[in-house]
Design a protein around this motif. Structure first.
Motif, mmCIF file in Angstrom:
data_model
loop_
_atom_site.group_PDB
_atom_site.id
_atom_site.type_symbol
_atom_site.label_atom_id
_atom_site.label_comp_id
_atom_site.label_asym_id
_atom_site.label_seq_id
_atom_site.Cartn_x
_atom_site.Cartn_y
_atom_site.Cartn_z
ATOM 1 N N SER A 121 -5.884 -3.535 -12.919
ATOM 2 C CA SER A 121 -4.681 -4.338 -13.180
ATOM 3 C C SER A 121 -4.550 -5.479 -12.171
ATOM 4 C CB SER A 121 -3.428 -3.446 -13.139
ATOM 5 O OG SER A 121 -3.362 -2.730 -11.931
ATOM 6 N N GLY A 122 -5.255 -5.335 -11.031
ATOM 7 C CA GLY A 122 -5.211 -6.401 -10.021
ATOM 8 C C GLY A 122 -4.646 -5.928 -8.688
ATOM 9 N N LYS A 123 -4.646 -4.626 -8.467
ATOM 10 C CA LYS A 123 -4.065 -4.082 -7.221
ATOM 11 C C LYS A 123 -4.863 -4.515 -5.985
ATOM 12 C CE LYS A 123 -4.602 0.170 -8.464
ATOM 13 N NZ LYS A 123 -5.278 -0.068 -9.742
ATOM 14 N N SER A 124 -6.186 -4.260 -6.015
ATOM 15 C CA SER A 124 -7.002 -4.534 -4.816
ATOM 16 C C SER A 124 -6.979 -6.002 -4.446
ATOM 17 C CB SER A 124 -8.462 -4.140 -5.030
ATOM 18 O OG SER A 124 -8.547 -2.823 -5.433
ATOM 19 N N THR A 125 -7.142 -6.845 -5.477
ATOM 20 C CA THR A 125 -7.175 -8.281 -5.221
ATOM 21 C C THR A 125 -5.904 -8.719 -4.507
ATOM 22 O OG1 THR A 125 -8.226 -8.427 -7.372
ATOM 23 C CG2 THR A 125 -7.554 -10.498 -6.371
ATOM 24 N N SER A 126 -4.751 -8.276 -5.026
ATOM 25 C CA SER A 126 -3.504 -8.730 -4.405
ATOM 26 C C SER A 126 -3.274 -8.045 -3.068
ATOM 27 C CB SER A 126 -2.314 -8.548 -5.342
ATOM 28 O OG SER A 126 -2.413 -7.375 -6.055
ATOM 29 N N ALA A 127 -3.649 -6.755 -2.956
ATOM 30 C CA ALA A 127 -3.428 -6.047 -1.685
ATOM 31 C C ALA A 127 -4.233 -6.715 -0.568
ATOM 32 C CB ALA A 127 -3.833 -4.582 -1.833
ATOM 33 N N LYS A 128 -5.489 -7.047 -0.887
ATOM 34 C CA LYS A 128 -6.379 -7.682 0.102
ATOM 35 C C LYS A 128 -5.801 -9.019 0.559
ATOM 36 C CE LYS A 128 -10.502 -6.546 -1.537
ATOM 37 N NZ LYS A 128 -11.564 -6.795 -2.486
ATOM 38 N N LEU A 129 -5.382 -9.833 -0.419
ATOM 39 C CA LEU A 129 -4.882 -11.176 -0.077
ATOM 40 C C LEU A 129 -3.536 -11.112 0.643
ATOM 41 C CD1 LEU A 129 -6.055 -13.040 -3.272
ATOM 42 C CD2 LEU A 129 -6.858 -13.442 -0.948
ATOM 43 N N LEU A 130 -2.689 -10.191 0.217
ATOM 44 C CA LEU A 130 -1.401 -10.026 0.902
ATOM 45 C C LEU A 130 -1.636 -9.611 2.351
ATOM 46 C CD1 LEU A 130 0.426 -10.253 -1.664
ATOM 47 C CD2 LEU A 130 1.515 -8.163 -0.950
ATOM 48 N N ALA A 131 -2.553 -8.662 2.551
ATOM 49 C CA ALA A 131 -2.837 -8.167 3.902
ATOM 50 C C ALA A 131 -3.356 -9.307 4.779
ATOM 51 C CB ALA A 131 -3.841 -7.026 3.842
ATOM 52 N N GLU A 132 -4.233 -10.137 4.198
ATOM 53 C CA GLU A 132 -4.783 -11.276 4.946
ATOM 54 C C GLU A 132 -3.684 -12.253 5.344
ATOM 55 O OE1 GLU A 132 -8.935 -11.717 2.833
ATOM 56 O OE2 GLU A 132 -7.895 -13.658 2.999
ATOM 57 N N LYS A 133 -2.860 -12.611 4.347
ATOM 58 C CA LYS A 133 -1.819 -13.620 4.590
ATOM 59 C C LYS A 133 -0.772 -13.122 5.570
ATOM 60 C CE LYS A 133 -2.123 -15.849 0.067
ATOM 61 N NZ LYS A 133 -2.417 -17.254 0.105
ATOM 62 N N LEU A 134 -0.474 -11.820 5.526
ATOM 63 C CA LEU A 134 0.598 -11.280 6.375
ATOM 64 C C LEU A 134 0.066 -10.671 7.665
ATOM 65 C CD1 LEU A 134 2.489 -9.464 3.472
ATOM 66 C CD2 LEU A 134 3.300 -11.512 4.646
ATOM 67 N N ASN A 135 -1.282 -10.621 7.769
ATOM 68 C CA ASN A 135 -1.936 -9.979 8.911
ATOM 69 C C ASN A 135 -1.573 -8.493 9.019
ATOM 70 O OD1 ASN A 135 -3.705 -9.966 11.012
ATOM 71 N ND2 ASN A 135 -2.206 -10.625 12.541
ATOM 72 N N PHE A 136 -1.610 -7.810 7.862
ATOM 73 C CA PHE A 136 -1.356 -6.374 7.783
ATOM 74 C C PHE A 136 -2.698 -5.659 7.607
ATOM 75 C CE2 PHE A 136 3.260 -5.732 5.994
ATOM 76 C CZ PHE A 136 3.761 -6.621 6.917
ATOM 77 N N LEU A 137 -2.711 -4.351 7.896
ATOM 78 C CA LEU A 137 -3.888 -3.532 7.584
ATOM 79 C C LEU A 137 -3.920 -3.320 6.072
ATOM 80 C CD1 LEU A 137 -6.106 -1.561 8.917
ATOM 81 C CD2 LEU A 137 -4.432 0.236 8.441
ATOM 82 N N TYR A 138 -5.121 -3.302 5.484
ATOM 83 C CA TYR A 138 -5.248 -3.078 4.043
ATOM 84 C C TYR A 138 -5.842 -1.694 3.802
ATOM 85 C CZ TYR A 138 -7.782 -3.261 -0.408
ATOM 86 O OH TYR A 138 -8.304 -2.953 -1.625
ATOM 87 N N LEU A 139 -5.128 -0.881 3.029
ATOM 88 C CA LEU A 139 -5.641 0.460 2.757
ATOM 89 C C LEU A 139 -5.785 0.685 1.252
ATOM 90 C CD1 LEU A 139 -6.520 3.144 3.973
ATOM 91 C CD2 LEU A 139 -4.144 3.891 3.923
ATOM 92 N N ASP A 140 -7.038 0.853 0.818
ATOM 93 C CA ASP A 140 -7.369 1.051 -0.591
ATOM 94 C C ASP A 140 -7.567 2.553 -0.811
ATOM 95 O OD1 ASP A 140 -8.583 1.268 -3.048
ATOM 96 O OD2 ASP A 140 -10.158 -0.204 -2.659
ATOM 97 N N THR A 141 -6.516 3.231 -1.314
ATOM 98 C CA THR A 141 -6.621 4.694 -1.439
ATOM 99 C C THR A 141 -7.521 5.104 -2.603
ATOM 100 O OG1 THR A 141 -4.661 4.944 -2.847
ATOM 101 C CG2 THR A 141 -4.302 4.989 -0.453
ATOM 102 N N GLY A 142 -7.674 4.200 -3.604
ATOM 103 C CA GLY A 142 -8.610 4.488 -4.698
ATOM 104 C C GLY A 142 -10.024 4.611 -4.147
#
Ligand code: CDP
Ligand code: CDP
Length: 219
Positions: A11-32
């Motif tokens: 649906s687009g979860k990883s793509t947005s999670a990765k980019l959000l984490a980059e832009k906000l300087n957050f850790l990205y956790l892909d539980t899938g």
């Protein structure tokens, strides 16, 4: 701050999670990816998933680590990187049955909470806003039509050299949606307070900008 992102396959979860984490300087956790790692290892070790004590014994010796390599997350199973091996269609077909096992979920949820502890984190999966982090400050539920999700997955698989028909992919996606939504333990469902985002007709930029705007409203 925890940003929870849930939704069905492709649906687009990883793509947005990765980019959000980059832009906000957050850790990205892909539980899938974490469920894919344990699925790969269970398959490679020929563990009988119907045998509860074999699964529990396997989990007691299973070690999953999250490292950041060149800015990208990398999962190590018992010391070896598996990030490439977990994306095949063969793993996608089997991962839902393995991730429905209660002992697997308990182990993974504990690990997910420990990885995110003391971090600002974007966490994506199926049960993040409902079970893993029910108090997440912001929750998104991403959806898209089965047709577009199959088309997106086809392109991705082509890039890793796998050819699989759209009909087959649509069948797999529908089966996984059904399995993930109907299991008794932590089924895929929208948290009451999640913001639903339908990405069927959105570009990645539109999707991410929409999500960032919502995060900024909460900050
Ligand atoms: O990338 P894709 O959407 O195909 O799937 P994924 O996010 O890599 O997740 C693979 C599978 O792991 C899902 O189909 C679920 O069965 C399971 N999963 C889960 O049960 N709970 C999560 N929090 C994340 C994934
Ligand atoms: O994590 P999940 O399985 O939900 O999906 P994803 O891996 O983020 O996205 C699946 C594929 O769809 C990726 O190749 C994305 O580049 C693509 N995609 C897209 O083309 N347009 C969007 N609005 C979102 C994702």
């Amino acid at each position: 701050m925890i940003i929870a992102i849930d939704g069905p396959a492709a649906s687009g979860k990883s793509t947005s999670a990765k980019l959000l984490a980059e832009k906000l300087n957050f850790l990205y956790l892909d539980t899938g990816a974490m469920y894919r790692c344990i699925a790969l290892s269970i398959i490679e070790n020929e563990i009988d998933i119907k045998n509860e004590s074999s699964v529990k014994k396997f989990i007691s010796n299973f070690k999953l680590e999250l490292k950041t390599v060149d800015g990208a997350p990398d999962f190590l199973v018992n010391g070896s990187s598996v990030s490439k091996k977990i994306r095949t269609a063969a793993i996608s077909k089997k991962v839902s049955a393995i991730s429905a096992i209660p002992a697997v979920r308990e182990y993974m949820v504990g690990l997910q909470r420990s990885f995110a502890k003391n971090n600002n984190c974007v966490v994506e999966g199926r049960d993040i806003g409902t079970v893993v982090f029910p108090d997440a400050e912001i929750k998104f539920f991403i959806i898209a039509s089965v047709k577009i999700r199959a088309e997106r997955r086809k392109l991705e698989l082509q890039n890793i050299g796998e050819t699989i028909s759209l009909t087959e992919l649509q069948k797999d996606i529908k089966a996984r949606d059904k399995y993930d939504s109907e299991r008794s333990h932590s089924p895929l469902k929208k948290a009451i307070n999640a913001i639903q985002v339908d990405t069927t007709e959105m570009t990645i930029d539109e999707q991410v900008n929409y999500m960032i705007r919502n995060v900024n409203l909460k900050k």
